[in-house]
Enzyme design. Structure first.
Site, mmCIF file in Angstrom:
data_model
loop_
_atom_site.group_PDB
_atom_site.id
_atom_site.type_symbol
_atom_site.label_atom_id
_atom_site.label_comp_id
_atom_site.label_asym_id
_atom_site.label_seq_id
_atom_site.Cartn_x
_atom_site.Cartn_y
_atom_site.Cartn_z
ATOM 1 N N LEU A 67 26.900 15.883 26.864
ATOM 2 C CA LEU A 67 26.720 14.578 27.098
ATOM 3 C C LEU A 67 27.743 13.853 28.337
ATOM 4 O O LEU A 67 27.450 12.874 28.941
ATOM 5 C CB LEU A 67 27.133 13.886 25.826
ATOM 6 C CG LEU A 67 25.900 13.999 24.815
ATOM 7 C CD1 LEU A 67 26.136 13.201 23.368
ATOM 8 C CD2 LEU A 67 24.610 13.704 25.293
ATOM 9 N N HIS A 68 28.601 14.667 28.534
ATOM 10 C CA HIS A 68 29.439 14.339 29.506
ATOM 11 C C HIS A 68 28.807 14.190 30.904
ATOM 12 O O HIS A 68 29.424 13.749 31.854
ATOM 13 C CB HIS A 68 30.997 15.117 29.772
ATOM 14 C CG HIS A 68 30.775 16.708 30.116
ATOM 15 N ND1 HIS A 68 31.689 17.615 29.898
ATOM 16 C CD2 HIS A 68 29.732 17.105 30.518
ATOM 17 C CE1 HIS A 68 31.507 18.474 30.473
ATOM 18 N NE2 HIS A 68 30.211 18.373 30.712
#
Ligand SMILES: C[S@@+](CC[C@H](N)C(=O)[O-])C[C@H]1O[C@@H](n2cnc3c(N)ncnc32)[C@H](O)[C@@H]1O
Length: 238
Positions: free
Chosen positions: A143-144
């Protein structure tokens, strides 16, 4: 001063990996400065300085027979060993280090330096739904890579792919609620500026909010001490 010259240590480490110094010294081999100079075809001065620098970093040690691998180098920096880490060091040195040279441009332009803005693809974000019927979905350092809208869309898709009662695990370097650290999380965020179009490292509370908003039951955080992440946001589908 340590902060200003931190790259000396990394570049020393990367150069030693590049010339495969630790593989040459595998299995307890010991060498003198002049022996390694002859073997590498370099002058004694750089050989002497390199061996001393590697020893100062804990990568080599020295006894009356000469320099040899420290335990950590023997386990992680000998090419071909199961836990060989040198490939990652070389990746950082060849790809990330030169890209970070343009960091100020990336900050000013809000665009990555390692790829074009259209090159970042998401195979999980096509119109197709993800294959369903899963008990667990693990998003480890995924998700980063993305902006918030995309991250929330990925989470929604993952929820759809889970069976009722199924668990989502978001494993990341999580920022604290005040967004003041830890440094590994905050600096990974800087790497996302260099590497991605919209990525950044998010805080625990942001992931908890996203997870709740896409319909999960209510997240909790599992903290742990690891080299690549400091925790997991764990949530469940009703
Ligand atoms: C930082 S690596 C993490 C790899 C591994 N999961 C781990 O924890 O070591 C992130 C990888 O996931 C891929 N990735 C991230 N988001 C993705 C997406 N939406 N669809 C497909 N691949 C994705 C990236 O291309 C990259 O190869």
């Amino acid at each position: 001063m340590q902060l200003a010259s931190a790259f000396w240590a990394f570049k020393t480490f990367a150069a030693a990996v590049e010339i495969d110094l630790f593989t040459r010294l595998r299995d307890g081999r010991r060498v003198t400065v002049s022996e390694i100079a002859t073997e590498l075809g370099i002058h004694e001065r750089p050989s002497d300085v390199l061996l001393a620098a590697c020893a100062s970093l804990g990568l080599l040690d020295r006894n009356c027979a000469g320099y040899g691998n420290s335990a950590v180098a023997e386990e992680f920096l000998v090419s071909g060993r199961p836990c060989y880490f040198g490939g990652y060091v070389r990746f950082l040195d060849h790809r990330e280090y030169p890209a970070w040279h343009g960091l100020v441009c990336a900050l000013r332009d809000n665009r990555p330096l390692t790829s074009g803005p259209d090159e970042q693809e998401s195979i999980f974000l096509t119109d197709d739904t993800l294959p369903n019927g899963h008990d667990v979905v693990l998003l480890s350092m995924i998700l980063h890579d993305w902006d918030e809208i995309t991250g929330r869309a990925l989470l929604r898709k993952c929820r759809e792919a889970l069976e009722p009662g199924g668990v989502i695990l978001i494993v990341e370097w999580l920022l604290n609620a005040q967004r003041t650290g830890p440094a590994a999380a905050a600096l990974m965020g800087m790497n996302m500026i260099v590497e991605t179009v919209g990525g950044r490292n998010y805080s625990k509370s942001e992931y908890v909010t996203w997870s709740r908003d896409v319909g999960f039951q209510g997240a909790h955080i599992v903290h742990f001490d690891a080299v690549g992440a400091n925790g997991a946001v764990v949530d469940r589908k009703h």
